[in-house]
Design a protein around this motif. Structure first.
Motif, PDB file in Angstrom:
ATOM      1  N   GLY A  54       7.313   5.899  -9.325  1.00 30.09           N
ATOM      2  CA  GLY A  54       8.168   5.104 -10.191  1.00 30.09           C
ATOM      3  C   GLY A  54       9.281   4.368  -9.473  1.00 30.09           C
ATOM      4  O   GLY A  54      10.028   3.621 -10.103  1.00 30.09           O
ATOM      5  N   GLN A  55       9.413   4.535  -8.171  1.00 31.86           N
ATOM      6  CA  GLN A  55      10.475   3.862  -7.422  1.00 31.86           C
ATOM      7  C   GLN A  55      10.177   2.365  -7.350  1.00 31.86           C
ATOM      8  O   GLN A  55       9.045   1.950  -7.093  1.00 31.86           O
ATOM      9  N   ALA A  56      11.204   1.549  -7.553  1.00 32.40           N
ATOM     10  CA  ALA A  56      11.051   0.096  -7.497  1.00 32.40           C
ATOM     11  C   ALA A  56      10.741  -0.342  -6.068  1.00 32.40           C
ATOM     12  O   ALA A  56      11.430   0.045  -5.125  1.00 32.40           O
ATOM     13  N   LEU A  57       9.676  -1.135  -5.914  1.00 38.67           N
ATOM     14  CA  LEU A  57       9.259  -1.630  -4.599  1.00 38.67           C
ATOM     15  C   LEU A  57       9.662  -3.089  -4.395  1.00 38.67           C
ATOM     16  O   LEU A  57      10.005  -3.489  -3.292  1.00 38.67           O
ATOM     17  N   LEU A  58       9.565  -3.884  -5.462  1.00 34.95           N
ATOM     18  CA  LEU A  58      10.016  -5.272  -5.384  1.00 34.95           C
ATOM     19  C   LEU A  58      10.422  -5.739  -6.757  1.00 34.95           C
ATOM     20  O   LEU A  58       9.998  -5.199  -7.774  1.00 34.95           O
ATOM     21  N   ARG A  59      11.300  -6.741  -6.745  1.00 39.05           N
ATOM     22  CA  ARG A  59      11.765  -7.358  -7.999  1.00 39.05           C
ATOM     23  C   ARG A  59      11.080  -8.706  -8.138  1.00 39.05           C
ATOM     24  O   ARG A  59      10.960  -9.454  -7.166  1.00 39.05           O
ATOM     25  N   LEU A  60      10.625  -8.971  -9.325  1.00 36.68           N
ATOM     26  CA  LEU A  60       9.841 -10.172  -9.617  1.00 36.68           C
ATOM     27  C   LEU A  60      10.522 -10.964 -10.728  1.00 36.68           C
ATOM     28  O   LEU A  60      10.942 -10.392 -11.733  1.00 36.68           O
ATOM     29  N   GLU A  61      10.652 -12.251 -10.519  1.00 35.95           N
ATOM     30  CA  GLU A  61      11.095 -13.155 -11.592  1.00 35.95           C
ATOM     31  C   GLU A  61       9.818 -13.656 -12.255  1.00 35.95           C
ATOM     32  O   GLU A  61       9.086 -14.467 -11.668  1.00 35.95           O
ATOM     33  N   PRO A  62       9.499 -13.125 -13.448  1.00 33.20           N
ATOM     34  CA  PRO A  62       8.209 -13.466 -14.063  1.00 33.20           C
ATOM     35  C   PRO A  62       8.173 -14.892 -14.555  1.00 33.20           C
ATOM     36  O   PRO A  62       9.205 -15.485 -14.884  1.00 33.20           O
ATOM     37  N   ILE A 111       0.861  -1.183   0.000  1.00 31.22           N
ATOM     38  CA  ILE A 111       0.000   0.000   0.000  1.00 31.22           C
ATOM     39  C   ILE A 111       0.895   1.229   0.000  1.00 31.22           C
ATOM     40  O   ILE A 111       1.915   1.256   0.680  1.00 31.22           O
ATOM     41  N   VAL A 112       0.509   2.245  -0.768  1.00 33.78           N
ATOM     42  CA  VAL A 112       1.165   3.541  -0.684  1.00 33.78           C
ATOM     43  C   VAL A 112       0.136   4.520  -0.136  1.00 33.78           C
ATOM     44  O   VAL A 112      -0.928   4.717  -0.727  1.00 33.78           O
ATOM     45  N   GLU A 113       0.466   5.102   1.015  1.00 34.06           N
ATOM     46  CA  GLU A 113      -0.409   6.104   1.615  1.00 34.06           C
ATOM     47  C   GLU A 113      -0.005   7.472   1.084  1.00 34.06           C
ATOM     48  O   GLU A 113       1.160   7.849   1.125  1.00 34.06           O
ATOM     49  N   ALA A 114      -0.980   8.191   0.568  1.00 33.56           N
ATOM     50  CA  ALA A 114      -0.754   9.541   0.067  1.00 33.56           C
ATOM     51  C   ALA A 114      -1.965  10.386   0.441  1.00 33.56           C
ATOM     52  O   ALA A 114      -3.097  10.011   0.131  1.00 33.56           O
ATOM     53  N   MET A 115      -1.737  11.468   1.115  1.00 35.87           N
ATOM     54  CA  MET A 115      -2.801  12.387   1.511  1.00 35.87           C
ATOM     55  C   MET A 115      -3.895  11.648   2.285  1.00 35.87           C
ATOM     56  O   MET A 115      -5.079  11.834   2.032  1.00 35.87           O
ATOM     57  N   LYS A 116      -3.502  10.788   3.199  1.00 35.77           N
ATOM     58  CA  LYS A 116      -4.410  10.024   4.066  1.00 35.77           C
ATOM     59  C   LYS A 116      -5.240   8.993   3.306  1.00 35.77           C
ATOM     60  O   LYS A 116      -6.170   8.426   3.847  1.00 35.77           O
ATOM     61  N   LEU A 117      -4.904   8.732   2.050  1.00 35.36           N
ATOM     62  CA  LEU A 117      -5.580   7.701   1.261  1.00 35.36           C
ATOM     63  C   LEU A 117      -4.663   6.505   1.122  1.00 35.36           C
ATOM     64  O   LEU A 117      -3.468   6.659   0.881  1.00 35.36           O
ATOM     65  N   MET A 118      -5.209   5.311   1.267  1.00 36.34           N
ATOM     66  CA  MET A 118      -4.445   4.077   1.125  1.00 36.34           C
ATOM     67  C   MET A 118      -4.667   3.547  -0.291  1.00 36.34           C
ATOM     68  O   MET A 118      -5.778   3.186  -0.664  1.00 36.34           O
ATOM     69  N   ASN A 119      -3.586   3.531  -1.072  1.00 36.24           N
ATOM     70  CA  ASN A 119      -3.646   3.116  -2.470  1.00 36.24           C
ATOM     71  C   ASN A 119      -2.975   1.757  -2.616  1.00 36.24           C
ATOM     72  O   ASN A 119      -1.775   1.628  -2.344  1.00 36.24           O
ATOM     73  N   HIS A 120      -3.731   0.754  -3.042  1.00 35.46           N
ATOM     74  CA  HIS A 120      -3.172  -0.585  -3.208  1.00 35.46           C
ATOM     75  C   HIS A 120      -2.217  -0.594  -4.396  1.00 35.46           C
ATOM     76  O   HIS A 120      -2.505  -0.021  -5.445  1.00 35.46           O
ATOM     77  N   VAL A 121      -1.088  -1.270  -4.212  1.00 36.91           N
ATOM     78  CA  VAL A 121      -0.104  -1.445  -5.271  1.00 36.91           C
ATOM     79  C   VAL A 121      -0.232  -2.889  -5.722  1.00 36.91           C
ATOM     80  O   VAL A 121      -0.141  -3.808  -4.903  1.00 36.91           O
ATOM     81  N   VAL A 122      -0.470  -3.090  -7.012  1.00 40.58           N
ATOM     82  CA  VAL A 122      -0.673  -4.442  -7.536  1.00 40.58           C
ATOM     83  C   VAL A 122       0.398  -4.777  -8.566  1.00 40.58           C
ATOM     84  O   VAL A 122       0.952  -3.899  -9.226  1.00 40.58           O
ATOM     85  N   SER A 123       0.662  -6.058  -8.693  1.00 46.36           N
ATOM     86  CA  SER A 123       1.614  -6.540  -9.687  1.00 46.36           C
ATOM     87  C   SER A 123       0.925  -6.626 -11.046  1.00 46.36           C
ATOM     88  O   SER A 123      -0.259  -6.951 -11.127  1.00 46.36           O
ATOM     89  N   GLU A 124       1.700  -6.360 -12.064  1.00 50.98           N
ATOM     90  CA  GLU A 124       1.175  -6.495 -13.423  1.00 50.98           C
ATOM     91  C   GLU A 124       1.476  -7.874 -13.999  1.00 50.98           C
ATOM     92  O   GLU A 124       1.002  -8.208 -15.077  1.00 50.98           O
ATOM     93  N   TRP A 125       2.300  -8.665 -13.282  1.00 49.29           N
ATOM     94  CA  TRP A 125       2.764  -9.934 -13.817  1.00 49.29           C
ATOM     95  C   TRP A 125       2.600 -11.060 -12.811  1.00 49.29           C
ATOM     96  O   TRP A 125       2.560 -10.835 -11.611  1.00 49.29           O
ATOM     97  N   ASP A 126       2.560 -12.292 -13.347  1.00 52.48           N
ATOM     98  CA  ASP A 126       2.674 -13.496 -12.529  1.00 52.48           C
ATOM     99  C   ASP A 126       4.152 -13.758 -12.326  1.00 52.48           C
ATOM    100  O   ASP A 126       4.974 -13.452 -13.206  1.00 52.48           O
ATOM    101  N   GLY A 127       4.508 -14.331 -11.193  1.00 55.80           N
ATOM    102  CA  GLY A 127       5.902 -14.692 -10.981  1.00 55.80           C
ATOM    103  C   GLY A 127       6.208 -14.937  -9.522  1.00 55.80           C
ATOM    104  O   GLY A 127       5.312 -15.079  -8.691  1.00 55.80           O
ATOM    105  N   VAL A 128       7.511 -14.970  -9.225  1.00 54.14           N
ATOM    106  CA  VAL A 128       7.996 -15.204  -7.874  1.00 54.14           C
ATOM    107  C   VAL A 128       8.699 -13.944  -7.396  1.00 54.14           C
ATOM    108  O   VAL A 128       9.507 -13.358  -8.128  1.00 54.14           O
ATOM    109  N   VAL A 129       8.381 -13.518  -6.175  1.00 53.24           N
ATOM    110  CA  VAL A 129       9.023 -12.340  -5.596  1.00 53.24           C
ATOM    111  C   VAL A 129      10.481 -12.696  -5.332  1.00 53.24           C
ATOM    112  O   VAL A 129      10.775 -13.563  -4.502  1.00 53.24           O
ATOM    113  N   ALA A 130      11.390 -12.051  -6.061  1.00 57.29           N
ATOM    114  CA  ALA A 130      12.816 -12.329  -5.909  1.00 57.29           C
ATOM    115  C   ALA A 130      13.426 -11.493  -4.793  1.00 57.29           C
ATOM    116  O   ALA A 130      14.307 -11.959  -4.076  1.00 57.29           O
ATOM    117  N   GLU A 131      12.931 -10.247  -4.643  1.00 57.31           N
ATOM    118  CA  GLU A 131      13.544  -9.360  -3.652  1.00 57.31           C
ATOM    119  C   GLU A 131      12.580  -8.223  -3.323  1.00 57.31           C
ATOM    120  O   GLU A 131      11.952  -7.650  -4.213  1.00 57.31           O
TER     121      GLU A 131
END
Length: 171
Positions: free
Chosen positions: A160-168, A128-148
């Motif tokens: 645009g900051q990287a939040l996680l790396r995904l091995e698709p 979730i990214v909270e901005a101006m007291k609003l909770m905005n869900h962050v979703v993946s655009e791809w299937d895969g395994v969370v690498a980091e």
């Protein structure tokens, strides 16, 4: 307005005085309208729904990604470019959709949405990214395994900051 009656000798005069509760609601409504206007102007993309409530001061905005954003080149992940100063990250990255505070879990003390090694599917919430007291869900655009996991819990993030790396998954 509240209807109040004042007596002046034998004659009565009606005086209309503003109701303080109505004034507070009007002020709250005005502030809510201003906040909605700011959000609509400042959020990327096109708002598709706006909800406001004066009692308990609730505000919700739903929007679609900006269609004017350049499409990804073939073989490139879609989404915003990495934030300035961020080193490129190999694999696919899920990035912050807006400036705010990144949270890995739905609430303090709860299990994080994802951990390194978890298999995820496109559309799954990763944080979730909270901005101006609003909770905005962050979703993946791809299937895969969370690498980091690249962003710490309660960390300030940029658009645009990287939040996680995904091995698709290979398709």
């Amino acid at each position: 307005m509240t209807d109040r009656t004042a007596a002046n000798g034998a004659a009565a005069t009606r005086i209309l005085l503003p109701d303080p509760a109505e004034d507070r609601d009007e002020q709250r409504l005005k502030l809510l309208r201003e906040e909605i206007g700011k959000l609509v102007r400042d959020l990327p993309g096109t708002p598709t729904a706006v909800t406001g409530r004066v009692g308990e001061a609730q505000l919700e905005v739903v929007w679609t990604p900006d269609p004017a954003a350049p499409p990804a080149a073939p073989g490139e992940p879609a989404g915003p470019a990495p934030a300035a100063g961020s080193p490129p990250v190999p694999g696919r990255t899920v990035t912050a959709p807006l400036v705010g505070t990144f949270y890995r879990a739905p609430e303090p003390g709860a299990r994080p949405f994802v951990e390194a090694g978890d298999r995820i599917v496109a559309g799954q919430t990763i944080g979730i990214v909270e901005a101006m007291k609003l909770m905005n869900h962050v979703v993946s655009e791809w299937d895969g395994v969370v690498a980091e996991i690249l962003a710490e819990d309660a960390m300030a993030v940029e658009y645009g900051q990287a939040l996680l790396r995904l091995e698709p998954d290979e398709t």
